[in-house]
Design an enzyme around this catalytic site. Structure first.
Site, PDB file in Angstrom:
ATOM      1  N   ARG A   4      66.003  44.820  27.560  1.00 30.61           N
ATOM      2  CA  ARG A   4      65.223  45.918  28.150  1.00 30.61           C
ATOM      3  C   ARG A   4      64.164  45.417  29.121  1.00 30.61           C
ATOM      4  O   ARG A   4      63.637  46.179  29.917  1.00 30.61           O
ATOM      5  CB  ARG A   4      64.528  46.727  27.053  1.00 30.61           C
ATOM      6  CG  ARG A   4      65.475  47.348  26.049  1.00 30.61           C
ATOM      7  CD  ARG A   4      64.714  47.897  24.866  1.00 30.61           C
ATOM      8  NE  ARG A   4      64.035  46.778  24.174  1.00 30.61           N
ATOM      9  CZ  ARG A   4      63.044  46.932  23.308  1.00 30.61           C
ATOM     10  NH1 ARG A   4      62.602  48.136  23.011  1.00 30.61           N
ATOM     11  NH2 ARG A   4      62.506  45.890  22.724  1.00 30.61           N
TER      12      ARG A   4
ATOM     13  N   GLU B  74      51.110  40.294  25.627  1.00 31.15           N
ATOM     14  CA  GLU B  74      49.702  40.654  25.541  1.00 31.15           C
ATOM     15  C   GLU B  74      48.992  39.760  26.548  1.00 31.15           C
ATOM     16  O   GLU B  74      48.873  38.556  26.343  1.00 31.15           O
ATOM     17  CB  GLU B  74      49.202  40.396  24.119  1.00 31.15           C
ATOM     18  CG  GLU B  74      47.790  40.853  23.878  1.00 31.15           C
ATOM     19  CD  GLU B  74      47.384  40.661  22.429  1.00 31.15           C
ATOM     20  OE1 GLU B  74      47.387  41.644  21.680  1.00 31.15           O
ATOM     21  OE2 GLU B  74      47.093  39.499  22.054  1.00 31.15           O
TER      22      GLU B  74
ATOM     23  N   GLN C 183      34.486  43.836  35.254  1.00 28.00           N
ATOM     24  CA  GLN C 183      35.071  44.315  36.509  1.00 28.00           C
ATOM     25  C   GLN C 183      36.458  43.728  36.670  1.00 28.00           C
ATOM     26  O   GLN C 183      36.661  42.542  36.438  1.00 28.00           O
ATOM     27  CB  GLN C 183      34.178  43.881  37.683  1.00 28.00           C
ATOM     28  CG  GLN C 183      34.660  44.300  39.042  1.00 28.00           C
ATOM     29  CD  GLN C 183      33.670  43.905  40.137  1.00 28.00           C
ATOM     30  OE1 GLN C 183      32.465  44.002  39.958  1.00 28.00           O
ATOM     31  NE2 GLN C 183      34.184  43.477  41.268  1.00 28.00           N
ATOM     32  N   ASP C 184      37.424  44.571  37.050  1.00 26.15           N
ATOM     33  CA  ASP C 184      38.778  44.116  37.364  1.00 26.15           C
ATOM     34  C   ASP C 184      39.006  44.299  38.861  1.00 26.15           C
ATOM     35  O   ASP C 184      38.613  45.325  39.428  1.00 26.15           O
ATOM     36  CB  ASP C 184      39.843  44.937  36.625  1.00 26.15           C
ATOM     37  CG  ASP C 184      39.949  44.591  35.152  1.00 26.15           C
ATOM     38  OD1 ASP C 184      39.319  43.616  34.711  1.00 26.15           O
ATOM     39  OD2 ASP C 184      40.677  45.304  34.442  1.00 26.15           O
ATOM     40  N   ASN C 185      39.645  43.315  39.487  1.00 28.02           N
ATOM     41  CA  ASN C 185      39.959  43.375  40.916  1.00 28.02           C
ATOM     42  C   ASN C 185      41.438  43.080  41.114  1.00 28.02           C
ATOM     43  O   ASN C 185      42.029  42.304  40.344  1.00 28.02           O
ATOM     44  CB  ASN C 185      39.133  42.346  41.693  1.00 28.02           C
ATOM     45  CG  ASN C 185      37.653  42.590  41.582  1.00 28.02           C
ATOM     46  OD1 ASN C 185      37.195  43.720  41.636  1.00 28.02           O
ATOM     47  ND2 ASN C 185      36.893  41.535  41.412  1.00 28.02           N
TER      48      ASN C 185
ATOM     49  N   HIS D 109      35.485  31.147  47.354  1.00 31.62           N
ATOM     50  CA  HIS D 109      34.352  32.030  47.139  1.00 31.62           C
ATOM     51  C   HIS D 109      33.691  31.792  45.779  1.00 31.62           C
ATOM     52  O   HIS D 109      34.345  31.377  44.836  1.00 31.62           O
ATOM     53  CB  HIS D 109      34.801  33.491  47.192  1.00 31.62           C
ATOM     54  CG  HIS D 109      35.480  33.867  48.463  1.00 31.62           C
ATOM     55  ND1 HIS D 109      36.560  34.699  48.492  1.00 31.62           N
ATOM     56  CD2 HIS D 109      35.253  33.514  49.749  1.00 31.62           C
ATOM     57  CE1 HIS D 109      36.960  34.869  49.736  1.00 31.62           C
ATOM     58  NE2 HIS D 109      36.186  34.151  50.511  1.00 31.62           N
TER      59      HIS D 109
ATOM     60  N   LYS E 192      35.935  34.131  35.995  1.00 34.78           N
ATOM     61  CA  LYS E 192      37.106  34.943  36.311  1.00 34.78           C
ATOM     62  C   LYS E 192      38.290  34.530  35.451  1.00 34.78           C
ATOM     63  O   LYS E 192      38.464  33.349  35.159  1.00 34.78           O
ATOM     64  CB  LYS E 192      37.498  34.764  37.784  1.00 34.78           C
ATOM     65  CG  LYS E 192      36.434  35.184  38.762  1.00 34.78           C
ATOM     66  CD  LYS E 192      36.841  34.848  40.183  1.00 34.78           C
ATOM     67  CE  LYS E 192      35.747  35.218  41.171  1.00 34.78           C
ATOM     68  NZ  LYS E 192      36.094  34.802  42.530  1.00 34.78           N
TER      69      LYS E 192
ATOM     70  N   TYR F  26      42.449  39.942  38.816  1.00 34.77           N
ATOM     71  CA  TYR F  26      41.490  39.133  38.066  1.00 34.77           C
ATOM     72  C   TYR F  26      40.376  39.966  37.462  1.00 34.77           C
ATOM     73  O   TYR F  26      39.986  40.998  37.969  1.00 34.77           O
ATOM     74  CB  TYR F  26      40.916  38.000  38.907  1.00 34.77           C
ATOM     75  CG  TYR F  26      40.185  38.380  40.170  1.00 34.77           C
ATOM     76  CD1 TYR F  26      38.802  38.305  40.241  1.00 34.77           C
ATOM     77  CD2 TYR F  26      40.887  38.756  41.324  1.00 34.77           C
ATOM     78  CE1 TYR F  26      38.129  38.607  41.408  1.00 34.77           C
ATOM     79  CE2 TYR F  26      40.222  39.058  42.497  1.00 34.77           C
ATOM     80  CZ  TYR F  26      38.839  38.994  42.533  1.00 34.77           C
ATOM     81  OH  TYR F  26      38.180  39.288  43.694  1.00 34.77           O
TER      82      TYR F  26
ATOM     83  N   GLU G 279      26.794  36.261  47.470  1.00 36.00           N
ATOM     84  CA  GLU G 279      28.029  35.617  47.929  1.00 36.00           C
ATOM     85  C   GLU G 279      27.780  34.197  48.391  1.00 36.00           C
ATOM     86  O   GLU G 279      26.773  33.907  49.036  1.00 36.00           O
ATOM     87  CB  GLU G 279      28.603  36.360  49.149  1.00 36.00           C
ATOM     88  CG  GLU G 279      29.337  37.598  48.868  1.00 36.00           C
ATOM     89  CD  GLU G 279      29.939  38.193  50.153  1.00 36.00           C
ATOM     90  OE1 GLU G 279      29.572  37.781  51.272  1.00 36.00           O
ATOM     91  OE2 GLU G 279      30.776  39.075  50.009  1.00 36.00           O
TER      92      GLU G 279
ATOM     93  N   LYS H 114      35.752  35.766  58.347  1.00 37.76           N
ATOM     94  CA  LYS H 114      34.630  35.481  57.447  1.00 37.76           C
ATOM     95  C   LYS H 114      34.823  34.120  56.767  1.00 37.76           C
ATOM     96  O   LYS H 114      33.874  33.339  56.645  1.00 37.76           O
ATOM     97  CB  LYS H 114      34.533  36.595  56.407  1.00 37.76           C
ATOM     98  CG  LYS H 114      33.456  36.430  55.379  1.00 37.76           C
ATOM     99  CD  LYS H 114      33.480  37.594  54.404  1.00 37.76           C
ATOM    100  CE  LYS H 114      32.634  37.335  53.201  1.00 37.76           C
ATOM    101  NZ  LYS H 114      32.739  38.388  52.202  1.00 37.76           N
ATOM    102  N   ASP H 115      36.039  33.834  56.314  1.00 40.19           N
ATOM    103  CA  ASP H 115      36.307  32.574  55.622  1.00 40.19           C
ATOM    104  C   ASP H 115      36.361  31.381  56.574  1.00 40.19           C
ATOM    105  O   ASP H 115      36.107  30.249  56.165  1.00 40.19           O
ATOM    106  CB  ASP H 115      37.595  32.661  54.810  1.00 40.19           C
ATOM    107  CG  ASP H 115      37.439  33.517  53.560  1.00 40.19           C
ATOM    108  OD1 ASP H 115      36.301  33.937  53.249  1.00 40.19           O
ATOM    109  OD2 ASP H 115      38.453  33.764  52.895  1.00 40.19           O
TER     110      ASP H 115
END
Length: 181
Positions: free
Chosen positions: A23, A28, A47-49, A62, A72, A132, A143, A169-170
């Protein structure tokens, strides 16, 4: 869950037990009690991103500083990435060292990146969905970052340099030597 310590103190590779049959599969992906036992301290994720990217997109390196530093727990839901964590803890014996781990929907590995690390990844598949959890909320004023191709880090991003897609930016992030830590 299988846990592998890395050479960077506090970074762990986690491989959940996967139960497969005709199936599909079940696993988990996170259990706070088990996770905190593995880490050896209580971590509360707040927080989840999730990010979607195409092949060659490199994000990072970062981090967040001060009271907004973040740990993270990262994984890939679809596709494959090379995930990189760099120790930026000035008092650490592994300061400036990094690990690189292939994370994919297929291998279902996760990487725990503690506070005090810069983090980034490059997409190795046609597309990838990266997910994450963070133990602290994002704060723009906290930052920090390090340029992905810092010579002192010597990170092998696997893909040819000309194939990498880096945000403006990076591209202007400082070297580790000049970073605000």
């Amino acid at each position: 869950m299988r846990v592998t310590k890395t050479e960077l103190e506090g970074c762990f590779i986690l491989e959940p037990k996967v139960f497969e049959d005709d199936r599909g599969y079940f696993m988990e992906s996170y259990n706070s009690e088990m996770f905190n036992d593995i880490i050896g301290r209580k971590v509360t994720f707040v927080q989840d991103n999730q990010a979607f990217s195409t092949i060659g997109v490199a994000r990072g390196l970062h981090y967040q500083i001060g009271e907004y530093a973040q740990a993270k727990l990262v994984r890939v839901i679809q596709g494959k990435v090379l995930d990189v964590a760099v120790d930026v803890r000035k008092d650490s014996v592994t300061f400036g060292k990094h690990i690189a781990v292939e994370l994919s929907a297929e291998n279902k590995k996760q990487l725990f990146v503690p506070r005090g690390f810069a983090h980034g990844y490059v997409v190795l598949s046609k597309t990838a969905e990266f997910f994450y959890k963070c133990d602290n909320l994002y704060n723009k004023n906290a930052e920090g970052g390090i340029i992905y191709n810092d010579r002192s880090l010597n990170i092998d991003w696997i893909l040819p340099h000309d194939d990498l897609i880096i945000s403006e930016k990076d591209l202007v992030l400082p070297s580790l030597e000049n970073a605000s830590l």
